[in-house]
Design a protein around this motif. Structure first.
Motif, PDB file in Angstrom:
ATOM      1  N   ASN A   1       0.811  -1.223   0.000  1.00  0.00           N
ATOM      2  CA  ASN A   1       0.000   0.000   0.000  1.00  0.00           C
ATOM      3  C   ASN A   1       0.844   1.273   0.000  1.00  0.00           C
ATOM      4  O   ASN A   1       0.310   2.365   0.153  1.00  0.00           O
ATOM      5  CB  ASN A   1      -0.975   0.009   1.172  1.00  0.00           C
ATOM      6  N   ASP A   2       2.173   1.135  -0.183  1.00  0.00           N
ATOM      7  CA  ASP A   2       3.044   2.314  -0.225  1.00  0.00           C
ATOM      8  C   ASP A   2       3.407   2.628  -1.673  1.00  0.00           C
ATOM      9  O   ASP A   2       4.001   1.792  -2.369  1.00  0.00           O
ATOM     10  CB  ASP A   2       4.315   2.072   0.590  1.00  0.00           C
ATOM     11  N   SER A   3       3.074   3.817  -2.110  1.00  0.00           N
ATOM     12  CA  SER A   3       3.340   4.218  -3.502  1.00  0.00           C
ATOM     13  C   SER A   3       4.694   4.875  -3.665  1.00  0.00           C
ATOM     14  O   SER A   3       5.036   5.315  -4.775  1.00  0.00           O
ATOM     15  CB  SER A   3       2.248   5.178  -3.978  1.00  0.00           C
ATOM     16  N   GLN A   4       5.488   4.949  -2.589  1.00  0.00           N
ATOM     17  CA  GLN A   4       6.792   5.606  -2.650  1.00  0.00           C
ATOM     18  C   GLN A   4       7.956   4.620  -2.566  1.00  0.00           C
ATOM     19  O   GLN A   4       9.096   5.022  -2.380  1.00  0.00           O
ATOM     20  CB  GLN A   4       6.907   6.631  -1.520  1.00  0.00           C
TER      21      GLN A   4
ATOM     22  N   ASP B   1       9.071   0.071  -3.429  1.00  0.00           N
ATOM     23  CA  ASP B   1       8.681  -1.274  -3.865  1.00  0.00           C
ATOM     24  C   ASP B   1       9.069  -2.273  -2.784  1.00  0.00           C
ATOM     25  O   ASP B   1      10.159  -2.198  -2.205  1.00  0.00           O
ATOM     26  CB  ASP B   1       9.378  -1.652  -5.165  1.00  0.00           C
TER      27      ASP B   1
ATOM     28  N   ALA C   1       5.389   1.089  -5.670  1.00  0.00           N
ATOM     29  CA  ALA C   1       5.528   2.235  -6.561  1.00  0.00           C
ATOM     30  C   ALA C   1       5.433   1.829  -8.025  1.00  0.00           C
ATOM     31  O   ALA C   1       4.876   2.565  -8.848  1.00  0.00           O
ATOM     32  CB  ALA C   1       6.856   2.942  -6.293  1.00  0.00           C
TER      33      ALA C   1
ATOM     34  N   GLU D   1       0.697  -1.896  -8.653  1.00  0.00           N
ATOM     35  CA  GLU D   1      -0.171  -2.119  -7.503  1.00  0.00           C
ATOM     36  C   GLU D   1      -0.099  -3.568  -7.040  1.00  0.00           C
ATOM     37  O   GLU D   1      -0.092  -3.848  -5.842  1.00  0.00           O
ATOM     38  CB  GLU D   1      -1.610  -1.742  -7.882  1.00  0.00           C
TER      39      GLU D   1
END
Length: 414
Positions: free
Chosen positions: A47-50, A52, A65, A68
């Motif tokens: 759930n972290d987009s900043q 991998d 990142a 999804e």
């Protein structure tokens, strides 16, 4: 001299070992061949987009990142060919396909060795051999043999290599009702970590002892090696341009023929209806790779075909992950600007030393013979400015912020 093993070269090497072993059989009984394999089909969501999520720094991960959902973190397939010539000579060749940094899913030789059973208790091997580090070191990539989707990344991710090219000797012995296997090994490994850039471990020397008694298994291991990683050469060459203080920093943090040590101790108690296990290890690379301690404890209970489990893991650095770097006072603006960039680059590398804790909850369902379905949730919290075990970190990444990772996998053997 370091021998470099490309996939084709190692495959040829393994087949040659098998042929040489077969030649030792003479005119006796016909050789006995075995064939089998294992695999994992997995999906991972972070759930972290900043950043991998990855279980191994040699795998780009791509969950977070980049994508999804990612199928590359845990998915792999391996096949194994075995040859038993007689009571003394045998050989094994295992080829594995999993995502790597440079070769995608190109098959790689995981094991390729010949074994000689010198006595009922003493065996010798030569070739590519599994590193006997950690409880699951011999089968860490065979997901079906593990209670979790993957081994705790804080411990197992700290040593991403799983084999070495060399020799080993194993001796079985008993004392006071405990059975032991003591193993000594010597080898090396060479891994491509970037285009034209290698990580080389020379003179890998180690000792491992596995003790069993009923449901109890205890493994203690130690290894030392001379490690060279050809990354960040421009940064360290730049530091050396700043005189003695820069040369001292480069000598301290560059991974150039540095001694690296690993010690680990693990125990597992599995009477059948439930299991409890844990490990602790320390890895000191005397460089920007850090000196770190990692540990985990895990347990589960079996309800027929269902096994719910939990785990807690941590990793901490025993050395600073941020330093002052070059003293730039009194330097001309142009040199001071270059020094600031070098200091920032060095600290960015030190931030990759994992400082992290995690909690895990999951369930394993043995849905049929040789197949297991697993669902797992991990909550990771990188700490103290560290990136933890996450890769492809973006400028907006927040250390101290918890990250949720959901994993599903189907493990199988054949």
């Amino acid at each position: 001299m370091t021998v470099e093993f490309s996939p084709l070269r190692t495959l040829t090497f393994g087949l040659t070992l098998l042929a040489c072993a077969a030649a030792q059989a003479g005119d006796g009984d016909a050789p006995r061949w075995t064939f089998g394999g294992y695999g994992t089909l997995g999906l991972v969501h972070s759930n972290d987009s900043q950043s991998d999520f990855t279980a191994n720094v040699l795998n780009p991960g791509n969950a977070g990142a980049s994508h999804e959902w990612s199928a590359t973190v845990d998915s792999r397939v391996g096949v194994q060919l075995g040859l038993n010539l007689d009571s003394r000579w045998s050989a094994v060749l295992q080829v594995l396909s999993e995502r790597t940094l440079q070769s995608g899913y190109a098959p790689q030789v995981e094991w390729a060795n010949v074994k000689y059973q010198a006595t009922p208790d003493l065996s010798l091997r030569v070739g590519r051999i599994a590193l006997p580090l950690f409880l699951a070191g011999d089968y860490r990539k065979a997901g079906y043999a593990l209670p979790w989707v993957r081994p705790p990344v804080e411990v197992y991710g700290a040593i991403p290599i799983s084999n070495s090219d060399g020799v080993d000797a194993s001796y079985r012995w008993s004392a006071a009702g405990f059975n032991n296997v003591t193993q000594v090994f010597l080898g090396h490994t060479d891994i491509l970590v970037a285009p034209h850039t290698h990580a080389v471990a020379r003179a890998m020397t180690g000792l491992s002892n596995t003790t069993t008694s009923g449901a109890l298994t205890v493994r203690a291991s130690a290894m030392c090696t001379e490690l060279t990683v050809g990354l960040a050469r421009e940064l360290f060459d730049g530091l050396r341009q700043f005189g003695p203080q820069g040369a001292a920093l480069a000598a301290r943090y560059d991974v150039d023929a540095k001694r690296a040590d690993v010690v680990s101790l693990g125990a597992s108690y599995d009477p059948g209806a439930w299991f409890l296990m844990g490990e602790v290890g320390r890895m000191n690379a005397r460089s920007y790779l850090g000196d770190k301690t990692a540990a985990y404890v895990s347990g589960g209970y079996r309800f027929g075909d269902l096994t719910p489990y939990v785990a807690y893991a941590m990793s901490r650095s025993n050395t600073p992950t941020r330093i002052a770097g070059l003293d730039l006072r009194g330097l001309p603006p142009q040199l001071a600007g270059a020094g600031l960039l070098l200091n920032a680059g060095l600290n960015q590398m030190l931030e990759t030393i994992p400082q992290q804790r995690s909690v895990t909850a999951g369930v394993r369902w043995d849905l049929r013979a040789n197949y297991a379905l697993k669902l797992q949730y991990d909550r990771y919290t990188p700490r103290d400015g560290s990136n933890g075990t996450f890769v492809n970190v973006q400028p907006g990444f927040q250390s101290g912020h918890s990250i949720g990772v959901v994993s599903a996998s189907v493990d199988f053997v054949f």
